[in-house]
Design an enzyme around this catalytic site. Sequence first.
Site, PDB file in Angstrom:
ATOM      1  CB  SER A 101      -0.999  -0.048   1.361  1.00 13.83           C
ATOM      2  OG  SER A 101      -1.802   0.901   0.949  1.00 13.83           O
ATOM      3  CG  ASP A 242      -3.067   3.791  -1.414  1.00  9.39           C
ATOM      4  OD1 ASP A 242      -3.691   3.777  -2.417  1.00  9.39           O
ATOM      5  OD2 ASP A 242      -3.084   2.932  -0.569  1.00  9.39           O
ATOM      6  CG  ASP A 244      -3.183  -0.687  -2.511  1.00 11.87           C
ATOM      7  OD1 ASP A 244      -2.588   0.519  -2.079  1.00 11.87           O
ATOM      8  OD2 ASP A 244      -3.749  -1.197  -2.015  1.00 11.87           O
ATOM      9  CG  ASP A 246      -6.489   0.432  -1.034  1.00 19.16           C
ATOM     10  OD1 ASP A 246      -5.457   1.194  -1.119  1.00 19.16           O
ATOM     11  OD2 ASP A 246      -6.595  -0.288  -0.089  1.00 19.16           O
TER      12      ASP A 246
HETATM   13 MG    MG Z   1      -3.757   0.863  -0.325  1.00 23.31          MG
END
Ligand code: MG
Length: 452
Positions: A101, A242, A244, A246
């Site tokens: 992340s 961020d 990744d 999400d």
């Molecule tokens: Mg993340």
Amino acid sequence: MNNIPKLFGTSGIRGEYQKEVTLELALDVARALAKYIGGANHIVVIGRDTRTSSSIIEKVMTAGLEQSGCDVLLLGMVPTPVVGYAAIKKDANAAIMITASHNPSKYNGIKLWNADGSAFKQSQEREIEKLVYEQDFDIVEWDKIGNDYDISSLKDEYVDDIIEISGIDSSQPLKVVVDCASGAGSILSPEAIRRSGMDVITLNAQPDGFFPGRNPEPNSANLGELMKTVKVLGADVGIAHDGDADRMIAVDEKGRLSDFDKLLTIIAREFGGTVVTTVDASACLDTEMKKIGGSVLRTPVGDVHVAESIVDNNATFGGEPSGTWLHPDFCMCPDGLLSGLRIIRAIQKNGPLSKQLDSIESYPTIREKITCPNDKKQEVMSEVFNNFESQFNDIKEVLTIDGMRIQFMDDSWVLIRPSGTEPYIRITAEAKSQEDLDKIQKTSVDFLEKLV
Ligand code: MG
């Protein structure tokens, strides 16, 4: 199962590559997951972020799954939400995202997902830990080994679907700057915004596991370039992800980084009904939802808890103030790309982002941390539970689902909560006036410092 070492934290397995996150562990987790979902002839989706270690972890986990007789569907480098989406679309039995992340480059991690695109619950993670600890795997013979297939073309379908569900109007183009941190949102997030008819300018949109442009944590310290670019180019909005993707955070047309709680509130208002957030989120969400006849439910910190509560309570929307939002009308995996499209749609519908943010009543808040050794946190917290009534007055309600959240008669509140990963006890507070806030802050800090 209490003596079994914990591998999973608040967001999957996370740590430095070769220290906490080793290839041996990745292999074992893949074998454990294979056994957990029923072994041979089951299907697992794998996606990964741009980190330098993600590709070899993917190879090792693929081997562990195939060695256990499972077939593997490989997405390659994708944002986390594509993994949840693919699990549903491909009727897979589980999915894996290899990412750390927002952590720095040398970190990596493994997050597990269910067939319905929701993250593994704690109880499921405990089962995986037990299988790994006991090395309880089912390795198949040569004639039962699984295969792997490239499903990276599914990304196209995903982009079409998020554009459609966002309701974005392609005949109303806005100028959007998108900063992907060179993480997993690179390529796909700008592509989605462009394909929705918007005029797109990119920052850090070349995938690179060294994160050369900025640190992947989307906060004010790391988004200076985005804020400046939005202002200088006269863009309507800036979108940041961020590592990744999400998560999503927006910058308004004046170049200001949005208050995270207000941004969440803007979209929650669009949905109405019951929405879910965590114990550390601002009361501005409650105030705005009350105005439109909606309601707010709170859960412990962590998007897994938000997701569970959304399903249990049939909520319309939910998220954490960190920018991790869940869109139950689409998929139960947090989705920073869809969040970005929804902010663009809200601007098309309701006007400039700055006006929408400024229309939300806000109160002074503080976020503080008191250093406390990890092995002393529990003791300190039980003292807090036992003695808080002697410290605070005018208490209306106490919530103990995650740390202790004390709500006062005038709707101000304080949350005292041990950090899940670091040697701190965190104090979050919000009050109607700065004077009240100062009082709450002083009482809380004095109280904790005596105990630590
Ligand atoms: Mg993340």
